[in-house]
Design a protein around this motif. Structure first.
Motif, PDB file in Angstrom:
ATOM      1  N   VAL A   3       0.849  -1.182   0.000  1.00 16.07           N
ATOM      2  CA  VAL A   3       0.000   0.000   0.000  1.00 16.07           C
ATOM      3  C   VAL A   3       0.889   1.238   0.000  1.00 16.07           C
ATOM      4  N   ASP A   4       0.601   2.153  -0.905  1.00 15.71           N
ATOM      5  CA  ASP A   4       1.337   3.409  -0.962  1.00 15.71           C
ATOM      6  C   ASP A   4       0.736   4.355   0.069  1.00 15.71           C
ATOM      7  N   ARG A   5       1.422   4.567   1.167  1.00 17.20           N
ATOM      8  CA  ARG A   5       0.914   5.370   2.270  1.00 17.20           C
ATOM      9  C   ARG A   5       0.863   6.862   1.932  1.00 17.20           C
ATOM     10  N   GLU A   6       1.488   7.240   0.821  1.00 16.70           N
ATOM     11  CA  GLU A   6       1.489   8.645   0.415  1.00 16.70           C
ATOM     12  C   GLU A   6       0.468   8.939  -0.685  1.00 16.70           C
ATOM     13  N   ALA A   7      -0.248   7.900  -1.143  1.00 14.41           N
ATOM     14  CA  ALA A   7      -1.227   8.082  -2.214  1.00 14.41           C
ATOM     15  C   ALA A   7      -2.452   8.837  -1.682  1.00 14.41           C
ATOM     16  N   PRO A   8      -2.802   9.944  -2.311  1.00 14.20           N
ATOM     17  CA  PRO A   8      -3.966  10.714  -1.864  1.00 14.20           C
ATOM     18  C   PRO A   8      -5.266  10.048  -2.314  1.00 14.20           C
ATOM     19  N   ILE A   9      -5.978   9.420  -1.371  1.00 12.60           N
ATOM     20  CA  ILE A   9      -7.166   8.642  -1.740  1.00 12.60           C
ATOM     21  C   ILE A   9      -8.419   9.006  -0.948  1.00 12.60           C
ATOM     22  N   TYR A  10      -8.280   9.655   0.195  1.00 14.40           N
ATOM     23  CA  TYR A  10      -9.435   9.910   1.050  1.00 14.40           C
ATOM     24  C   TYR A  10      -9.953  11.344   0.917  1.00 14.40           C
ATOM     25  N   PRO A  11     -11.260  11.514   0.649  1.00 16.87           N
ATOM     26  CA  PRO A  11     -11.839  12.860   0.699  1.00 16.87           C
ATOM     27  C   PRO A  11     -11.990  13.310   2.152  1.00 16.87           C
ATOM     28  N   ILE A  12     -12.198  14.589   2.351  1.00 15.02           N
ATOM     29  CA  ILE A  12     -12.222  15.150   3.698  1.00 15.02           C
ATOM     30  C   ILE A  12     -13.313  14.527   4.574  1.00 15.02           C
ATOM     31  N   ARG A  13     -14.459  14.207   4.000  1.00  6.64           N
ATOM     32  CA  ARG A  13     -15.543  13.592   4.784  1.00  6.64           C
ATOM     33  C   ARG A  13     -15.105  12.250   5.371  1.00  6.64           C
ATOM     34  N   THR A  14     -14.397  11.464   4.582  1.00  6.63           N
ATOM     35  CA  THR A  14     -13.900  10.169   5.055  1.00  6.63           C
ATOM     36  C   THR A  14     -12.850  10.370   6.143  1.00  6.63           C
ATOM     37  N   VAL A  15     -11.962  11.332   5.943  1.00  8.67           N
ATOM     38  CA  VAL A  15     -10.922  11.626   6.930  1.00  8.67           C
ATOM     39  C   VAL A  15     -11.560  12.066   8.246  1.00  8.67           C
ATOM     40  N   ALA A  16     -12.581  12.884   8.170  1.00 10.08           N
ATOM     41  CA  ALA A  16     -13.284  13.325   9.372  1.00 10.08           C
ATOM     42  C   ALA A  16     -13.857  12.129  10.122  1.00 10.08           C
ATOM     43  N   HIS A  17     -14.426  11.199   9.389  1.00 12.59           N
ATOM     44  CA  HIS A  17     -14.986   9.989  10.006  1.00 12.59           C
ATOM     45  C   HIS A  17     -13.882   9.115  10.626  1.00 12.59           C
ATOM     46  N   LEU A  18     -12.785   8.957   9.917  1.00 14.07           N
ATOM     47  CA  LEU A  18     -11.690   8.106  10.400  1.00 14.07           C
ATOM     48  C   LEU A  18     -10.980   8.685  11.622  1.00 14.07           C
ATOM     49  N   THR A  19     -10.938  10.013  11.715  1.00 15.58           N
ATOM     50  CA  THR A  19     -10.151  10.653  12.776  1.00 15.58           C
ATOM     51  C   THR A  19     -10.988  11.247  13.904  1.00 15.58           C
ATOM     52  N   GLY A  20     -12.279  11.461  13.662  1.00 12.99           N
ATOM     53  CA  GLY A  20     -13.109  12.109  14.668  1.00 12.99           C
ATOM     54  C   GLY A  20     -12.889  13.614  14.729  1.00 12.99           C
ATOM     55  N   VAL A  21     -12.303  14.180  13.677  1.00  9.15           N
ATOM     56  CA  VAL A  21     -12.035  15.613  13.607  1.00  9.15           C
ATOM     57  C   VAL A  21     -12.973  16.230  12.573  1.00  9.15           C
ATOM     58  N   ASN A  22     -13.658  17.291  12.962  1.00  3.52           N
ATOM     59  CA  ASN A  22     -14.601  17.985  12.106  1.00  3.52           C
ATOM     60  C   ASN A  22     -13.898  18.502  10.841  1.00  3.52           C
ATOM     61  N   PRO A  23     -14.548  18.394   9.660  1.00  7.84           N
ATOM     62  CA  PRO A  23     -13.929  18.888   8.427  1.00  7.84           C
ATOM     63  C   PRO A  23     -13.513  20.364   8.508  1.00  7.84           C
ATOM     64  N   ARG A  24     -14.287  21.165   9.192  1.00  5.42           N
ATOM     65  CA  ARG A  24     -13.943  22.585   9.327  1.00  5.42           C
ATOM     66  C   ARG A  24     -12.618  22.750  10.076  1.00  5.42           C
ATOM     67  N   ARG A  25     -12.423  21.936  11.101  1.00  4.02           N
ATOM     68  CA  ARG A  25     -11.177  21.987  11.865  1.00  4.02           C
ATOM     69  C   ARG A  25      -9.997  21.500  11.012  1.00  4.02           C
ATOM     70  N   ILE A  26     -10.223  20.446  10.234  1.00  2.31           N
ATOM     71  CA  ILE A  26      -9.169  19.938   9.348  1.00  2.31           C
ATOM     72  C   ILE A  26      -8.738  21.036   8.373  1.00  2.31           C
ATOM     73  N   ARG A  27      -9.710  21.753   7.813  1.00  3.82           N
ATOM     74  CA  ARG A  27      -9.386  22.847   6.889  1.00  3.82           C
ATOM     75  C   ARG A  27      -8.586  23.937   7.596  1.00  3.82           C
ATOM     76  N   ALA A  28      -8.971  24.255   8.831  1.00  3.18           N
ATOM     77  CA  ALA A  28      -8.243  25.290   9.593  1.00  3.18           C
ATOM     78  C   ALA A  28      -6.809  24.841   9.859  1.00  3.18           C
ATOM     79  N   TRP A  29      -6.616  23.580  10.211  1.00  2.00           N
ATOM     80  CA  TRP A  29      -5.265  23.082  10.459  1.00  2.00           C
ATOM     81  C   TRP A  29      -4.407  23.195   9.206  1.00  2.00           C
ATOM     82  N   GLU A  30      -5.046  23.097   8.048  1.00  2.00           N
ATOM     83  CA  GLU A  30      -4.315  23.269   6.786  1.00  2.00           C
ATOM     84  C   GLU A  30      -4.096  24.751   6.480  1.00  2.00           C
ATOM     85  N   GLU A  31      -5.167  25.509   6.435  1.00  2.00           N
ATOM     86  CA  GLU A  31      -5.114  26.880   5.928  1.00  2.00           C
ATOM     87  C   GLU A  31      -4.506  27.889   6.909  1.00  2.00           C
ATOM     88  N   GLN A  32      -4.847  27.775   8.178  1.00  2.00           N
ATOM     89  CA  GLN A  32      -4.386  28.758   9.161  1.00  2.00           C
ATOM     90  C   GLN A  32      -3.087  28.368   9.840  1.00  2.00           C
TER      91      GLN A  32
END
Length: 92
Positions: A3-32
């Motif tokens: 498995v290529d661990r660097e392959a971009p495969i998950y949309p933000i909704r899936t990541v939010a579900h997998l991590t328990g982190v709200n999509p809005r917070r994920i975006r803030a961690w990226e953008e801000q």
């Protein structure tokens, strides 16, 4: 199976579900805070890799322990989360 661990495969909704982190917070961690840098599709949608998901889980664990996002920035500037987790600082 490899498995290529660097392959971009998950949309933000899936990541939010997998991590328990709200999509809005994920975006803030990226953008801000520039804590994550997901890939983008041609249409501009974020796609996250396994490594991104692990990094988000690690950031969440640090926030849950009371670390500030600025503190996390400083820590990540010196060492990658995988190395920190291996030492027990990023794992629960």
């Amino acid at each position: 199976m490899i498995v290529d661990r660097e392959a971009p495969i998950y949309p933000i909704r899936t990541v939010a579900h997998l991590t328990g982190v709200n999509p809005r917070r994920i975006r803030a961690w990226e953008e801000q805070y520039h804590l994550i840098a997901p890939a983008r599709t041609g249409g501009g949608h974020r796609l996250f890799s396994e490594e991104d998901v692990e990094r988000i889980r690690w950031i969440k664990a640090m926030v849950d322990r009371g670390m500030s996002l600025k503190g996390i920035q400083r820590l990540l500037a010196t060492r990658p989360p995988a190395e920190l987790a291996a030492e027990g600082r990023g794992s629960r």
